[in-house]
Scaffold this motif. Sequence first.
Motif, PDB file in Angstrom:
ATOM      1  N   MET A  27      12.905  -1.745  15.023  1.00 12.70           N
ATOM      2  CA  MET A  27      11.482  -1.974  14.793  1.00 12.70           C
ATOM      3  C   MET A  27      11.266  -2.281  13.312  1.00 12.70           C
ATOM      4  O   MET A  27      11.788  -1.579  12.448  1.00 12.70           O
ATOM      5  N   ILE A  28      10.501  -3.322  13.040  1.00 15.55           N
ATOM      6  CA  ILE A  28      10.107  -3.671  11.684  1.00 15.55           C
ATOM      7  C   ILE A  28       8.648  -3.268  11.494  1.00 15.55           C
ATOM      8  O   ILE A  28       7.798  -3.588  12.329  1.00 15.55           O
ATOM      9  N   VAL A  29       8.373  -2.575  10.405  1.00 19.93           N
ATOM     10  CA  VAL A  29       7.006  -2.192  10.076  1.00 19.93           C
ATOM     11  C   VAL A  29       6.698  -2.707   8.670  1.00 19.93           C
ATOM     12  O   VAL A  29       7.476  -2.487   7.741  1.00 19.93           O
ATOM     13  N   MET A  30       5.576  -3.403   8.531  1.00 17.50           N
ATOM     14  CA  MET A  30       5.120  -3.875   7.226  1.00 17.50           C
ATOM     15  C   MET A  30       3.649  -3.523   7.074  1.00 17.50           C
ATOM     16  O   MET A  30       2.870  -3.679   8.019  1.00 17.50           O
ATOM     17  N   GLN A  31       3.287  -3.032   5.913  1.00 20.72           N
ATOM     18  CA  GLN A  31       1.880  -2.731   5.643  1.00 20.72           C
ATOM     19  C   GLN A  31       1.527  -3.110   4.211  1.00 20.72           C
ATOM     20  O   GLN A  31       2.240  -2.765   3.269  1.00 20.72           O
ATOM     21  N   HIS A  32       0.416  -3.849   4.079  1.00 15.57           N
ATOM     22  CA  HIS A  32      -0.161  -4.178   2.777  1.00 15.57           C
ATOM     23  C   HIS A  32      -1.483  -3.435   2.633  1.00 15.57           C
ATOM     24  O   HIS A  32      -2.260  -3.347   3.588  1.00 15.57           O
ATOM     25  N   ILE A  33      -1.763  -2.959   1.439  1.00 16.16           N
ATOM     26  CA  ILE A  33      -3.046  -2.331   1.133  1.00 16.16           C
ATOM     27  C   ILE A  33      -3.623  -3.026  -0.094  1.00 16.16           C
ATOM     28  O   ILE A  33      -3.037  -2.981  -1.185  1.00 16.16           O
ATOM     29  N   PHE A  34      -4.771  -3.677   0.091  1.00 10.69           N
ATOM     30  CA  PHE A  34      -5.439  -4.402  -0.984  1.00 10.69           C
ATOM     31  C   PHE A  34      -6.744  -3.692  -1.326  1.00 10.69           C
ATOM     32  O   PHE A  34      -7.574  -3.455  -0.447  1.00 10.69           O
ATOM     33  N   ASP A  35      -6.945  -3.363  -2.580  1.00 13.97           N
ATOM     34  CA  ASP A  35      -8.229  -2.863  -3.067  1.00 13.97           C
ATOM     35  C   ASP A  35      -8.859  -3.955  -3.923  1.00 13.97           C
ATOM     36  O   ASP A  35      -8.193  -4.532  -4.802  1.00 13.97           O
ATOM     37  N   TYR A  36     -10.137  -4.240  -3.674  1.00 12.48           N
ATOM     38  CA  TYR A  36     -10.783  -5.291  -4.454  1.00 12.48           C
ATOM     39  C   TYR A  36     -12.270  -5.023  -4.574  1.00 12.48           C
ATOM     40  O   TYR A  36     -12.889  -4.334  -3.747  1.00 12.48           O
ATOM     41  N   GLU A  37     -12.839  -5.565  -5.652  1.00 15.10           N
ATOM     42  CA  GLU A  37     -14.269  -5.449  -5.913  1.00 15.10           C
ATOM     43  C   GLU A  37     -14.957  -6.739  -5.492  1.00 15.10           C
ATOM     44  O   GLU A  37     -14.493  -7.829  -5.805  1.00 15.10           O
ATOM     45  N   LEU A  38     -16.059  -6.589  -4.759  1.00 13.24           N
ATOM     46  CA  LEU A  38     -16.817  -7.747  -4.296  1.00 13.24           C
ATOM     47  C   LEU A  38     -18.283  -7.357  -4.171  1.00 13.24           C
ATOM     48  O   LEU A  38     -18.612  -6.379  -3.483  1.00 13.24           O
ATOM     49  N   PHE A  87      -0.639  -9.478  12.474  1.00 12.04           N
ATOM     50  CA  PHE A  87      -1.112  -8.357  11.668  1.00 12.04           C
ATOM     51  C   PHE A  87      -2.408  -7.803  12.251  1.00 12.04           C
ATOM     52  O   PHE A  87      -3.271  -8.550  12.698  1.00 12.04           O
ATOM     53  N   THR A  88      -2.527  -6.496  12.268  1.00  6.83           N
ATOM     54  CA  THR A  88      -3.801  -5.851  12.535  1.00  6.83           C
ATOM     55  C   THR A  88      -4.395  -5.425  11.202  1.00  6.83           C
ATOM     56  O   THR A  88      -3.676  -5.278  10.217  1.00  6.83           O
ATOM     57  N   ASP A  89      -5.709  -5.265  11.169  1.00  5.61           N
ATOM     58  CA  ASP A  89      -6.306  -4.920   9.894  1.00  5.61           C
ATOM     59  C   ASP A  89      -7.343  -3.830  10.046  1.00  5.61           C
ATOM     60  O   ASP A  89      -7.914  -3.616  11.105  1.00  5.61           O
ATOM     61  N   LEU A  90      -7.532  -3.144   8.955  1.00  6.62           N
ATOM     62  CA  LEU A  90      -8.595  -2.153   8.821  1.00  6.62           C
ATOM     63  C   LEU A  90      -9.321  -2.468   7.528  1.00  6.62           C
ATOM     64  O   LEU A  90      -8.719  -2.466   6.459  1.00  6.62           O
ATOM     65  N   HIS A  91     -10.613  -2.762   7.645  1.00  6.41           N
ATOM     66  CA  HIS A  91     -11.395  -3.121   6.465  1.00  6.41           C
ATOM     67  C   HIS A  91     -12.414  -2.024   6.210  1.00  6.41           C
ATOM     68  O   HIS A  91     -13.233  -1.706   7.062  1.00  6.41           O
ATOM     69  N   GLU A  92     -12.354  -1.428   5.022  1.00  3.43           N
ATOM     70  CA  GLU A  92     -13.249  -0.337   4.663  1.00  3.43           C
ATOM     71  C   GLU A  92     -13.963  -0.655   3.360  1.00  3.43           C
ATOM     72  O   GLU A  92     -13.417  -1.341   2.500  1.00  3.43           O
ATOM     73  N   ILE A  93     -15.181  -0.132   3.226  1.00 10.81           N
ATOM     74  CA  ILE A  93     -15.857  -0.142   1.936  1.00 10.81           C
ATOM     75  C   ILE A  93     -15.652   1.240   1.333  1.00 10.81           C
ATOM     76  O   ILE A  93     -16.151   2.246   1.856  1.00 10.81           O
ATOM     77  N   VAL A  94     -14.888   1.287   0.262  1.00 11.28           N
ATOM     78  CA  VAL A  94     -14.507   2.554  -0.349  1.00 11.28           C
ATOM     79  C   VAL A  94     -15.634   3.108  -1.211  1.00 11.28           C
ATOM     80  O   VAL A  94     -15.857   4.319  -1.287  1.00 11.28           O
ATOM     81  N   ASP A  95     -16.357   2.196  -1.875  1.00 10.18           N
ATOM     82  CA  ASP A  95     -17.419   2.632  -2.773  1.00 10.18           C
ATOM     83  C   ASP A  95     -18.573   1.636  -2.665  1.00 10.18           C
ATOM     84  O   ASP A  95     -18.446   0.467  -3.032  1.00 10.18           O
ATOM     85  N   GLU A  96     -19.728   2.087  -2.134  1.00  6.53           N
ATOM     86  CA  GLU A  96     -20.893   1.239  -1.964  1.00  6.53           C
ATOM     87  C   GLU A  96     -21.528   0.918  -3.319  1.00  6.53           C
ATOM     88  O   GLU A  96     -21.477   1.729  -4.249  1.00  6.53           O
ATOM     89  N   PRO A  97     -22.166  -0.259  -3.442  1.00  9.89           N
ATOM     90  CA  PRO A  97     -22.872  -0.555  -4.689  1.00  9.89           C
ATOM     91  C   PRO A  97     -24.074   0.372  -4.863  1.00  9.89           C
ATOM     92  O   PRO A  97     -24.707   0.784  -3.883  1.00  9.89           O
ATOM     93  N   GLN A  98     -24.364   0.713  -6.100  1.00  6.04           N
ATOM     94  CA  GLN A  98     -25.495   1.593  -6.393  1.00  6.04           C
ATOM     95  C   GLN A  98     -26.808   0.820  -6.306  1.00  6.04           C
ATOM     96  O   GLN A  98     -26.900  -0.330  -6.738  1.00  6.04           O
ATOM     97  N   THR A  99     -27.819   1.436  -5.691  1.00  5.60           N
ATOM     98  CA  THR A  99     -29.128   0.801  -5.588  1.00  5.60           C
ATOM     99  C   THR A  99     -30.139   1.579  -6.433  1.00  5.60           C
ATOM    100  O   THR A  99     -30.026   2.787  -6.601  1.00  5.60           O
ATOM    101  N   ALA A 100     -31.133   0.873  -6.941  1.00  2.00           N
ATOM    102  CA  ALA A 100     -32.120   1.497  -7.813  1.00  2.00           C
ATOM    103  C   ALA A 100     -33.068   2.395  -7.023  1.00  2.00           C
ATOM    104  O   ALA A 100     -33.357   2.129  -5.868  1.00  2.00           O
TER     105      ALA A 100
END
Length: 482
Positions: A387-398, A469-482
Motif C-alpha cells: 500500500m502506498i500512502v501520500m499526504q500533503h498539508i497546505f496552509d495558506y492565507e486567502l 486524491f481525497t481532500d479535506l478543506h478547513e478554515i483554520v482562522d476566520e477573518p476578524q470582523t468589526a
Amino acid sequence: MVAFNFAAFKKRGLFARPAKYPKIESRRKQDPMKNIVIFGAGRSSSVLIDYLLQESEKNNWQITLCDQSEELALAKLAGNKNGTAQGLDIHDENTRDVLIMKADLVISMLPVFLHTDVAKSCLKHGKNMLSASYVNEDIRGMEKAVKDAGLLFIKECGLDPGIDHMTAMQAIDEIRAKGGRLTGFRSYTGGLIAPESDNNPWHYKFTWNPRNVVLAGKATARYLRHGKYKYIPYHQLFTRTDRMSVEGYGDFDGYANRDSLAYRELYGIQDTTTILRGTLRRPGYCQAWQTLIDLGMTDDSFEIDSTPDMTYREFTNLFLRYDEGMTVEQKVCATTGIDENGEVFNALRWLGLFEEKPLPVAKGSPAHILQHILEEKWTLKPEDKDMIVMQHIFDYELEGAVHRLTSSMVVQGDDQVRTGMAKTVGLPLGITAKLMLEGRISLKGVHIPIHKEIYDPVLAELETLGMKFTDLHEIVDEPQTA
C-alpha cells in the motif's frame, strides 16, 4: 481505495482536470514507428513495461527491454510482438551506445549510480531520457549541454520523487491563482503493507530496497517550522515524529526526510514559513526502530568479527554490557529503557533477536546482518499486498482567513507484480513517455515534473487509472470582523 470527492475539487478549482488536458489519446496509427529503449527489467519496471506495451498497439511503438538477465527481460515482455529483449552489461559502452542510437526515447530503471553513464550516451547521440531517480550532481552538470543540444531529460518522475512533485505543484499553483499566500507545506509518503496483509507487530514489510530501509535517515534531517530552522541528528530522528490520519486507513507517524529545505527553490515557495517532507510508518514502528538504533544494530561503519555459528541471541548480546547476573532480555531493557512487557519489546522478540538459532549470514556490518534478519521476517508473501500512502498539508492565507488543505492518496497493490509501488512508479513514467514521444512537452534541458505542461496531463490520466486524491478543506482562522 478512498472515495474521490470530485465535486469538492471542482468547486474549489484544486486538482481539477483542465479542459485542454483530457485523457491522453493515441496519435495516428500511420505515424512512423518509434523505438523506446528501457534499461532495467526489475520489480519496479513491471507496470511501466505493461503500460508501454499496451500503448504500443495504438501508437506504433517498438520497445527494447535491456537487462543483465535476458531471461528476465523476455519474461517481462510476455511474448508481445512489439517487444524485444536484450541481455546487456550496462558497462559495455559500445553495445549501450548502439542501442541508444536507435532509440527515440531512453528510459532508465537502473540503480541511481548507473544513470550517469546512460545520460552521457544519450547526450552524445542526441536522445531524450526519462527516469524516476533523483537528479544527481553529474546529470545536473550536464544541464546546459542538454539544453544546448535541444534535448529533454526528465528525472524524478515516479512516486516520491514524482507524483509528490506533480500534486504539490498543482495545488500550490492553484492556491496562487486564487490569490492565496502559502505559509506552510508538509508532505509525507510511505510504502507500507495493505491492512489485510498487516499481520506483524511492526505493521511493516519490505516494499522496496531492504538496504535503503535499514539505512534510512542516516544523514541529519533539516526542515523549517514556523520560521525556525530545525535539525534532527540520526540518533534522534525516529523519536521526533508527527501523527496524521487518512480517512478509512487510520493513523500514521511521519519522520523527517534528509533535506526539506531544497524544496523552497524547486517549488518557488521561499516565503513559506513551514516546509517539511517526511516518510510514513504505522504507529509503533518508529519507537521500535529507534531501539535498534540505540542498540547499534543499524551501524554500517564496521564489520563484526563473528563466527559461522553465531546465534541471533549472541548477535543481540554483542551490543550489551557484560553482566552475568542479567539475561539478554533484561540488558536490552536496561540499555534502551523499554518495558519487557511492552509493545516495543514484543516487536524485537518477534524478530527472533533472543532466539538460539544461527544467523542467516556469518559476517558483515551490524546493518548488513540486521538486513538479513529482517528479510526473513519482512518479505512479502505471495498473497500479500502492499500500500502506498501520500499526504500533503497546505496552509495558506486567502481573503483574511487561514486555510488548510489536506490531500491524501492511497494506492494498493493488486498482486506481487502489480504492486502499489510498481504502479505509482511506473504509470507516471509511462504517461510522461507518451507525452514526450507525442511532442507535447516543449521544455528543453534537465527537468523534474513541476511544470504544468507535464503535471496536468499526467495527473489527469493517473486519475482515470485509480490514483486519486481525497481532500479535506478547513478554515483554520476566520477573518476578524468589526
